[in-house]
Design an enzyme around this catalytic site. Structure first.
Site, PDB file in Angstrom:
ATOM      1  N   ASP A   1       0.828  -1.211   0.000  1.00  0.00           N
ATOM      2  CA  ASP A   1       0.000   0.000   0.000  1.00  0.00           C
ATOM      3  C   ASP A   1       0.862   1.260   0.000  1.00  0.00           C
ATOM      4  OD1 ASP A   1      -2.372   1.398  -0.019  1.00  0.00           O
ATOM      5  OD2 ASP A   1      -2.793   1.127   2.116  1.00  0.00           O
TER       6      ASP A   1
ATOM      7  N   ASN B   1       1.161   3.449  -2.963  1.00  0.00           N
ATOM      8  CA  ASN B   1       1.635   3.892  -4.287  1.00  0.00           C
ATOM      9  C   ASN B   1       1.113   5.280  -4.637  1.00  0.00           C
ATOM     10  OD1 ASN B   1       2.627   1.324  -4.391  1.00  0.00           O
ATOM     11  ND2 ASN B   1       1.279   0.596  -6.026  1.00  0.00           N
TER      12      ASN B   1
ATOM     13  N   HIS C   1       2.311   3.337  -9.072  1.00  0.00           N
ATOM     14  CA  HIS C   1       2.149   1.898  -9.309  1.00  0.00           C
ATOM     15  C   HIS C   1       3.356   1.353 -10.083  1.00  0.00           C
ATOM     16  CE1 HIS C   1      -1.775   2.227  -7.649  1.00  0.00           C
ATOM     17  NE2 HIS C   1      -2.323   2.857  -8.674  1.00  0.00           N
TER      18      HIS C   1
ATOM     19  N   ARG D   1     -12.258   1.915  -8.474  1.00  0.00           N
ATOM     20  CA  ARG D   1     -11.407   3.088  -8.757  1.00  0.00           C
ATOM     21  C   ARG D   1     -11.705   3.612 -10.166  1.00  0.00           C
ATOM     22  NH1 ARG D   1      -5.547   2.415  -5.779  1.00  0.00           N
ATOM     23  NH2 ARG D   1      -6.409   1.848  -3.752  1.00  0.00           N
TER      24      ARG D   1
ATOM     25  N   LEU E   1      10.619 -20.669  -4.636  1.00  0.00           N
ATOM     26  CA  LEU E   1       9.701 -19.754  -3.949  1.00  0.00           C
ATOM     27  C   LEU E   1       8.355 -19.815  -4.660  1.00  0.00           C
ATOM     28  CD1 LEU E   1       9.295 -17.229  -1.948  1.00  0.00           C
ATOM     29  CD2 LEU E   1       9.712 -15.836  -3.975  1.00  0.00           C
TER      30      LEU E   1
ATOM     31  N   ARG F   1      -4.975  -1.794   8.899  1.00  0.00           N
ATOM     32  CA  ARG F   1      -6.180  -2.588   8.659  1.00  0.00           C
ATOM     33  C   ARG F   1      -5.871  -3.706   7.673  1.00  0.00           C
ATOM     34  NH1 ARG F   1      -7.417   2.636   6.916  1.00  0.00           N
ATOM     35  NH2 ARG F   1      -6.982   2.925   4.689  1.00  0.00           N
TER      36      ARG F   1
ATOM     37  N   SER G   1      -8.180  -4.760   5.231  1.00  0.00           N
ATOM     38  CA  SER G   1      -8.758  -4.458   3.916  1.00  0.00           C
ATOM     39  C   SER G   1      -9.179  -5.713   3.134  1.00  0.00           C
ATOM     40  CB  SER G   1      -7.807  -3.593   3.083  1.00  0.00           C
ATOM     41  OG  SER G   1      -7.544  -2.373   3.735  1.00  0.00           O
TER      42      SER G   1
ATOM     43  N   GLU H   1       1.273 -13.190  12.579  1.00  0.00           N
ATOM     44  CA  GLU H   1       1.862 -12.014  13.239  1.00  0.00           C
ATOM     45  C   GLU H   1       1.793 -10.815  12.290  1.00  0.00           C
ATOM     46  OE1 GLU H   1       2.916 -11.934  16.368  1.00  0.00           O
ATOM     47  OE2 GLU H   1       2.492 -14.071  16.636  1.00  0.00           O
TER      48      GLU H   1
HETATM   49  C1  IPE Z   1      -5.521  -2.754  -0.154  1.00  0.00           C
HETATM   50  O1  IPE Z   1      -5.162  -1.421  -0.326  1.00  0.00           O
HETATM   51  C2  IPE Z   1      -5.474  -3.480  -1.468  1.00  0.00           C
HETATM   52  C3  IPE Z   1      -4.166  -3.646  -2.071  1.00  0.00           C
HETATM   53  C4  IPE Z   1      -3.023  -3.294  -1.556  1.00  0.00           C
HETATM   54  C5  IPE Z   1      -4.154  -4.308  -3.338  1.00  0.00           C
HETATM   55  P1  IPE Z   1      -6.271  -0.279  -0.504  1.00  0.00           P
HETATM   56  O2  IPE Z   1      -5.526   1.002  -0.601  1.00  0.00           O
HETATM   57  O3  IPE Z   1      -7.185  -0.617  -1.608  1.00  0.00           O
HETATM   58  O4  IPE Z   1      -7.064  -0.390   0.873  1.00  0.00           O
HETATM   59  P2  IPE Z   1      -7.848   0.701   1.711  1.00  0.00           P
HETATM   60  O5  IPE Z   1      -8.887   1.290   0.792  1.00  0.00           O
HETATM   61  O6  IPE Z   1      -6.860   1.720   2.152  1.00  0.00           O
HETATM   62  O7  IPE Z   1      -8.417  -0.046   2.865  1.00  0.00           O
HETATM   63  C1  IPE Z   2      -1.613   0.238  -3.378  1.00  0.00           C
HETATM   64  O1  IPE Z   2      -1.432   1.597  -3.436  1.00  0.00           O
HETATM   65  C2  IPE Z   2      -1.859  -0.373  -4.734  1.00  0.00           C
HETATM   66  C3  IPE Z   2      -3.260  -0.758  -4.992  1.00  0.00           C
HETATM   67  C4  IPE Z   2      -4.209  -0.770  -4.093  1.00  0.00           C
HETATM   68  C5  IPE Z   2      -3.584  -1.179  -6.335  1.00  0.00           C
HETATM   69  P1  IPE Z   2      -2.645   2.616  -3.424  1.00  0.00           P
HETATM   70  O2  IPE Z   2      -3.028   2.912  -4.840  1.00  0.00           O
HETATM   71  O3  IPE Z   2      -3.745   2.148  -2.559  1.00  0.00           O
HETATM   72  O4  IPE Z   2      -1.942   3.898  -2.784  1.00  0.00           O
HETATM   73  P2  IPE Z   2      -2.543   4.915  -1.719  1.00  0.00           P
HETATM   74  O5  IPE Z   2      -3.093   4.113  -0.581  1.00  0.00           O
HETATM   75  O6  IPE Z   2      -3.606   5.705  -2.397  1.00  0.00           O
HETATM   76  O7  IPE Z   2      -1.382   5.757  -1.311  1.00  0.00           O
HETATM   77 MG    MG Z   3      -4.129   2.355  -0.592  1.00  0.00          MG
END
Ligand code: IPE
Ligand code: IPE
Ligand code: MG
Length: 247
Positions: A25, A27, A42, A76, A136, A199, A201, A212
């Site tokens: 998370d 990006n 991304h 999205r 792996l 969280r 998610s 853990e």
């Molecule tokens: C969780 O991240 C999903 C992935 C990392 C693929 P999100 O950015 O979508 O989750 P929330 O919305 O912050 O809970």
């Molecule tokens: C995680 O990064 C990648 C995906 C959920 C696809 P985010 O796109 O959720 O990045 P933030 O949370 O908005 O920073």
């Molecule tokens: Mg995110």
């Protein structure tokens, strides 16, 4: 500290997590900090995937599960979804041979029927190409939601009971586990979530029962193999009791 130093610390420090799961998370925030469009975050995140795959192999981890795209992420904007799907294809195109050479077995888990035909074909190709590898196991969760996965398993069980091929008293934890996408694999020992969010998610709700948790403040595109080692070192300090008393 550098990754080689951290790796040597891991060796003498305690048991190694066999299976590490990561919610990748941050990006979007990484891109926003640089006033770049979100897809650039991304793209940079793909480099971090390469880092952790190599780091996991070096550390001797057996299974690495990466949450790449959730079922909820379909909500999205279409432009962002399009960019993510193209990146998925690009990742497979660019990395398949390298993954194959490293002995990585790639498995894509989730509702893959929702992928565009081209992305789906790329996914099927890399799974077939790497199917015999064993250094792996790399689980990439795409179009994945844990509740939907459990619903799917429950529906299958109901169908089997209705068909008379399964008795209600055979419905136990193993019956459910074996009908999840992760069937046959070990539950994660360690879950890492980057970007400081605390969280789950909708990731692996069933499988994380005794996992853990390690929350890293690092945004995913900046995550390195040294950060992976730090998470493992943190894991090695934990007392896993599974409801029992410590010995
Ligand atoms: C969780 O991240 C999903 C992935 C990392 C693929 P999100 O950015 O979508 O989750 P929330 O919305 O912050 O809970
Ligand atoms: C995680 O990064 C990648 C995906 C959920 C696809 P985010 O796109 O959720 O990045 P933030 O949370 O908005 O920073
Ligand atoms: Mg995110």
């Amino acid at each position: 500290m550098t990754a080689p130093v951290l790796l040597s610390q891991i060796r003498g420090h305690g048991p190694l997590p066999k299976h590490i799961a990561i919610i990748m998370d941050g990006n979007g925030r990484w891109a926003r900090e640089r006033m770049l469009p979100r897809p650039m975050g991304h793209r940079q995140g793909m480099k971090a995937v390469r880092e952790v795959v190599e780091g996991a192999i070096e550390a001797g981890v057996e299974v690495l599960s990466l949450f790449a795209f959730s079922q909820e992420n379909w909500q999205r904007p279409a432009t962002e979804i399009g960019a993510l799907m193209s990146l998925l294809e690009e990742y497979i195109q660019r990395e398949a041979d390298e993954l194959e050479a490293q002995g990585v077995r790639v498995q894509m888990l989730g509702d893959l029927d929702r992928l565009a035909p081209q992305a789906r074909a790329a996914v099927d190709r890399v799974m077939a190409q790497t199917a015999k590898n064993s250094t792996l196991v790399l689980n990439l969760f795409i179009s994945y939601g844990s509740r939907a996965e459990i619903v799917r398993a429950a529906r299958r069980i109901a169908e089997e009971v209705a068909a008379g091929t399964l008795r209600p008293n055979q419905v136990d934890e193993a019956a459910i586990s074996s009908r999840l996408f992760t069937a046959g694999g070990p539950d994660p020992d360690l879950l890492i979530r980057t970007s400081g969010e605390r969280r789950i998610s909708n990731f692996l709700l069933w499988q994380l029962a005794y996992t853990e948790l390690h929350i890293s403040p690092v945004l995913w595109p900046d995550f390195t193999r040294a950060n992976l080692c730090e998470a493992i070192l943190d894991y090695q300090t934990r007392d896993r009791r599974f409801g029992r008393v410590s010995v």
